[in-house]
Scaffold this active site. Structure first.
Site, PDB file in Angstrom:
ATOM      1  N   ARG B  58      31.870  29.407   5.179  1.00 37.89           N
ATOM      2  CA  ARG B  58      31.373  28.046   5.353  1.00 37.89           C
ATOM      3  C   ARG B  58      31.184  27.323   4.028  1.00 37.89           C
ATOM      4  O   ARG B  58      31.566  26.162   3.902  1.00 37.89           O
ATOM      5  CB  ARG B  58      30.083  28.053   6.166  1.00 37.89           C
ATOM      6  CG  ARG B  58      28.916  28.698   5.456  1.00 37.89           C
ATOM      7  CD  ARG B  58      27.711  28.704   6.353  1.00 37.89           C
ATOM      8  NE  ARG B  58      28.028  29.381   7.600  1.00 37.89           N
ATOM      9  CZ  ARG B  58      27.631  28.965   8.788  1.00 37.89           C
ATOM     10  NH1 ARG B  58      26.913  27.882   8.893  1.00 37.89           N
ATOM     11  NH2 ARG B  58      27.942  29.634   9.861  1.00 37.89           N
ATOM     12  N   THR B  59      30.632  27.986   3.039  1.00 39.64           N
ATOM     13  CA  THR B  59      30.384  27.285   1.783  1.00 39.64           C
ATOM     14  C   THR B  59      31.695  26.899   1.112  1.00 39.64           C
ATOM     15  O   THR B  59      31.864  25.794   0.620  1.00 39.64           O
ATOM     16  CB  THR B  59      29.523  28.149   0.829  1.00 39.64           C
ATOM     17  OG1 THR B  59      28.355  28.567   1.529  1.00 39.64           O
ATOM     18  CG2 THR B  59      29.126  27.372  -0.398  1.00 39.64           C
ATOM     19  N   LYS B  86      41.313  44.103 -12.194  1.00 41.48           N
ATOM     20  CA  LYS B  86      42.110  44.737 -13.250  1.00 41.48           C
ATOM     21  C   LYS B  86      41.316  44.919 -14.527  1.00 41.48           C
ATOM     22  O   LYS B  86      41.879  45.232 -15.569  1.00 41.48           O
ATOM     23  CB  LYS B  86      43.364  43.892 -13.530  1.00 41.48           C
ATOM     24  CG  LYS B  86      44.273  43.752 -12.328  1.00 41.48           C
ATOM     25  CD  LYS B  86      45.426  42.815 -12.648  1.00 41.48           C
ATOM     26  CE  LYS B  86      46.187  42.438 -11.363  1.00 41.48           C
ATOM     27  NZ  LYS B  86      46.981  41.232 -11.544  1.00 41.48           N
ATOM     28  N   ARG B 108      30.869  31.091  -6.963  1.00 43.14           N
ATOM     29  CA  ARG B 108      29.903  31.987  -6.330  1.00 43.14           C
ATOM     30  C   ARG B 108      30.144  33.373  -6.900  1.00 43.14           C
ATOM     31  O   ARG B 108      31.288  33.805  -7.035  1.00 43.14           O
ATOM     32  CB  ARG B 108      30.087  32.009  -4.810  1.00 43.14           C
ATOM     33  CG  ARG B 108      29.253  33.111  -4.164  1.00 43.14           C
ATOM     34  CD  ARG B 108      29.236  33.027  -2.672  1.00 43.14           C
ATOM     35  NE  ARG B 108      28.420  31.914  -2.228  1.00 43.14           N
ATOM     36  CZ  ARG B 108      28.093  31.712  -0.956  1.00 43.14           C
ATOM     37  NH1 ARG B 108      28.541  32.528  -0.025  1.00 43.14           N
ATOM     38  NH2 ARG B 108      27.345  30.689  -0.608  1.00 43.14           N
ATOM     39  N   HIS B 136      20.948  28.849  -5.111  1.00 40.14           N
ATOM     40  CA  HIS B 136      22.051  28.276  -4.339  1.00 40.14           C
ATOM     41  C   HIS B 136      21.691  26.796  -4.177  1.00 40.14           C
ATOM     42  O   HIS B 136      21.246  26.363  -3.125  1.00 40.14           O
ATOM     43  CB  HIS B 136      22.149  28.989  -2.989  1.00 40.14           C
ATOM     44  CG  HIS B 136      23.368  28.632  -2.191  1.00 40.14           C
ATOM     45  ND1 HIS B 136      24.287  27.681  -2.597  1.00 40.14           N
ATOM     46  CD2 HIS B 136      23.824  29.093  -1.004  1.00 40.14           C
ATOM     47  CE1 HIS B 136      25.241  27.591  -1.685  1.00 40.14           C
ATOM     48  NE2 HIS B 136      24.985  28.432  -0.714  1.00 40.14           N
TER      49      HIS B 136
END
Lengths: 431, 317
Positions: B58-59, B86, B108, B136
């Site tokens: 959703r974000t 990696k 995020r 957030h």
């Protein structure tokens, strides 16, 4: 060869005084101490240094220095660590065995001793691991390692969680009268934590550990010390909670001592600020009230030893998100300047300070130096306690520059360092 | 302008005026988003990169849509499958992307403080879309706007945040924002899911849902974040639901016109009763999603204005 250091304030941690006088050195030993600067016959000396009223103290004996040889020489070598030590007034380093591989056999210890003897201008005495690979399963050859020169035994920050194995190691060490150094933390609680639990860590969203983990570690170790009668030293305490069991153990006559890192004496968790990874150390920085309790414990002698817990980390291992970043800070070169904060703010006297920096660690690890007594090894530091400067981390001698004091205004500079009567670091006296 | 930062990294550094400015701007975008033609050209020619080091539906969708509606070129990077695996460090990833001259990076990351670390290394604006257990900010802003639109104000309200506070960056950002704007915040949840030092936060803490919900205007439910837990926080989902799951019985002690919020994704039957979540008399959960796009548009719009202003100032003689 006879050297005279005149016109210096001599800091004597045994006599507990600071007095103006002179000190002479012959054949690497302190040969004369006179609290009077008149009537000196200069002809008796090959070399005379006028200390211009600065302070002369027994050189610092730093317990728990990590030199990254073998394994990570890009972070620190014996040579760079020794130069850093000399520049910081540290005349003896007691090294940690948490290298890669760990120092857990006489052969590996021999490598350390050889390296130390070839390249180091300061004294180096190694500790060895208590269990093989520091994984807490099998005892190392404590007897052989002791014969080869190990002055103490420790698994560093790896706590031996199995009490049966821990008690056997301690019993065996006690039978040989060896000194064991422990890291008092309950490792099931500290696992994954990178800060101390409380408002700060909660606001920053950092995984944190309650200070009770340290008290539990202390209590567990003390129970086993009582059982086995071993000589035991806590590498570093950092919380007020842990002091009460330590005081109790000392008053009950257990042979225990404790250390504290200079970082836990001069910094608190708020210094971490916006995730500054140079402030990530182990155990993590604590609250201000814990810091104050540690300073008081040094002043009243509950905690015996101040050490730098010198832990070099390269830029790469610190340029990461806080949780991922490596723990540890370099401290050899800053331990004296940082400690002098405690003197300048009136928390402790200079003799008290040098008891914790020099006398107590030398006594506890049974090493020469650490004192201004006649005939003792001439390991000395001459310093100006007042000289102000701003620390530039890139000017440090250590290969790794991970100091939390970068760009900090500090007060107190080392002028000269002597090991065995030889000058191993020298700055001009500023006249 | 009150909001004059280059990045949006957290609520902590914003003052109330800046928060209100973002909310006011977002209000306009809610209207725009309800029209048939939703596109604007404010960010046209600008490049937005979404870097999600953690799973998100959703974000990420909300940020993507926000950028596209403003006319930006949006690129989504699936960071979990990328060079991090990696062995590349976060800073190197940031420098690499920076060299491609983006104007806006939305990040995020599972670790607290990581978005700030990245923001220090790039020339463009960075929006924190959630860093570890830290903050957030756009979620807190969209929650605030949802409350303001439902209640007509975003001050002097009594607001309960319930559930897994310890593992929630949403709770932290909301707590800071709502306190800054002068609301009374209560935290309700099991003691094992309260962050340490909570007593020093200046909030009321309750363990019992009914007494905690007494007379509140807003209830914010949080998801039980099982993926962040490393052992024994609550005995079982059913015991948790029995004691802290929101249902009509517990909600009865709140004010009559109470609104129920949830940042999603919901665990129906764990922290909230399914019917209640759909109850249009109380639940504003869908409004949160709608407002979310508008808030993110507002943030991007304002940040891009801030940056162009800074450039203009720099170029001025």
């Amino acid at each position: 060869m006879k050297l005279l250091l005149k016109n210096a304030y001599l800091i004597d941690p045994v006599q507990d005084h600071v007095k103006l006088g002179y000190l002479s050195i012959q054949d690497g030993k302190i040969s004369d101490i006179v609290y009077d600067n008149a009537n000196i016959n200069h002809k008796l000396f090959d070399n005379v240094i006028d200390c211009a009223g600065k302070y002369l103290a027994p050189g610092i004996v730093d317990v728990g220095v990590k030199i990254c040889e073998p394994g990570e020489r890009h972070k620190e070598s014996f040579r760079t660590a020794s130069l850093a030590a000399a520049a910081g007034g540290v005349t003896t380093m007691v090294t940690r065995p948490d290298t890669i591989p760990a120092i857990d056999t006489p052969e590996k210890l021999e490598f350390v001793i050889n390296r130390a003897n070839t390249v180091s201008p300061v004294n180096i005495y190694p500790m060895a691991a208590l269990t093989c690979g520091r994984v807490g399963l099998e005892m190392t050859e404590l007897g052989f390692l002791h014969d080869a020169g190990a002055v103490g035994f420790t698994d560093c920050d790896q706590v031996i969680t199995n009490n049966k194995i821990m008690s056997r190691c301690l019993t065996y060490a006690a039978s040989l009268d060896l000194l064991v150094q422990g890291h008092p933390q309950d490792s099931t609680l500290t696992m994954g934590a990178s800060a101390t639990s409380g408002k700060f860590s909660s606001l920053k969203g950092l995984p944190a550990v309650n200070p009770i983990a340290e008290k539990m570690g202390v209590e567990r170790d003390l129970a086993l010390v009582e059982l086995t009668g071993v000589k035991y030293h806590f590498d570093q305490l950092s919380t007020a909670l842990a002091l009460e069991p330590l005081r109790r153990a000392k008053s009950n006559g257990l042979d225990v001592t404790a250390g504290v890192s200079i970082h836990h004496l001069t910094l608190n968790e708020m210094d971490i600020g916006d995730y500054r990874t140079f402030f990530k150390i182990k155990p993590p920085l604590r609250s201000e009230s814990d810091r104050v309790a540690m300073v008081e414990a040094i002043a009243d002698g509950t905690i015996d030893i101040i050490s730098s817990m010198h832990t070099p980390q390269d830029e790469e291992s610190k340029r990461l998100p806080y949780e991922e970043a490596a723990s540890g800070a370099v401290g050899l070169e800053t331990i004296l300047s940082a400690s002098l904060q405690l003197f300048h703010n009136g928390s402790i006297s200079l003799p008290q300070l040098f008891r914790a920096l020099s006398l107590n660690p030398a006594k506890r690890f049974n090493l020469p130096g650490g004192t201004l007594e006649l005939e003792s090894q001439a390991d000395l530091v001459l310093f100006d306690p007042d000289a102000p400067f701003v620390l530039n981390r890139f000017a440090l001698n250590s290969k790794s520059k991970n100091t939390p004091y970068d760009e900090t205004l500090m007060q107190g500079k080392v002028i000269k360092t002597f090991v065995n009567g030889h000058e191993v670091f020298g700055d001009s006296l500023g006249e | 302008m009150a909001f004059c930062d280059r990045h949006l990294l957290g609520i902590e550094k914003l003052d109330p005026a800046a928060i209100l400015e973002i909310l006011n701007c977002a209000d306009d975008y809610v209207d725009l988003n309800r029209q048939t033609k939703k596109n604007s050209t404010i960010l046209s020619g600008l490049t937005q990169i979404n870097m999600f080091f953690e799973n998100s539906t959703r974000t990420q969708a909300s940020f993507e849509l926000a950028g596209k509606r403003l006319g930006a070129d949006v690129m989504n990077m699936a960071m979990q499958a990328s060079s991090i695996k990696k062995g590349e460090t976060l800073i190197d990833t940031a420098l690499t992307l920076n060299a491609m001259n983006p104007d806006l990076i939305v990040v995020r990351h599972p670790q607290s403080g990581s978005v700030k670390l990245l923001a220090e290394k790039v020339n463009c604006s960075v929006i924190n879309a959630g860093d570890g257990l830290h903050e957030h900010p756009t979620q807190a802003l969209l929650d605030a706007l949802t409350i303001r639109r439902a209640k007509g104000r975003i001050q002097r309200l009594s607001i309960a945040i319930c559930g897994d506070i310890a593992h929630s960056r949403v709770a932290r950002s909301n707590l800071i924002l709502l306190s800054k704007l002068g609301n009374r915040v209560r935290l309700i949840g099991p003691r094992t899911l309260m962050p340490p030092g909570i007593s020093e936060f200046g909030v009321e803490v309750f363990e019992d849902m009914r007494s905690g919900l007494n007379d509140v205007d807003v209830v914010m439910m949080l998801r039980l974040q099982k993926e962040r837990m490393d052992g024994s926080f609550v005995p079982s989902a059913r015991e948790y639901y029995h004691r802290w799951g929101l249902d009509n019985k517990k909600l009865a002690s709140a004010k009559k016109d109470v609104i129920v919020m949830h940042p999603g994704p919901m665990n129906r039957g764990v922290e909230i009763d399914g019917t209640l979540a759909d109850d249009i008399n109380h639940s504003v959960i869908q409004d949160q999603v709608e407002v979310g796009v508008a808030v993110r548009m507002a943030v991007m719009d304002l940040l891009s204005r801030n940056v162009s202003k800074q450039i203009a100032n720099k170029d001025a003689p």
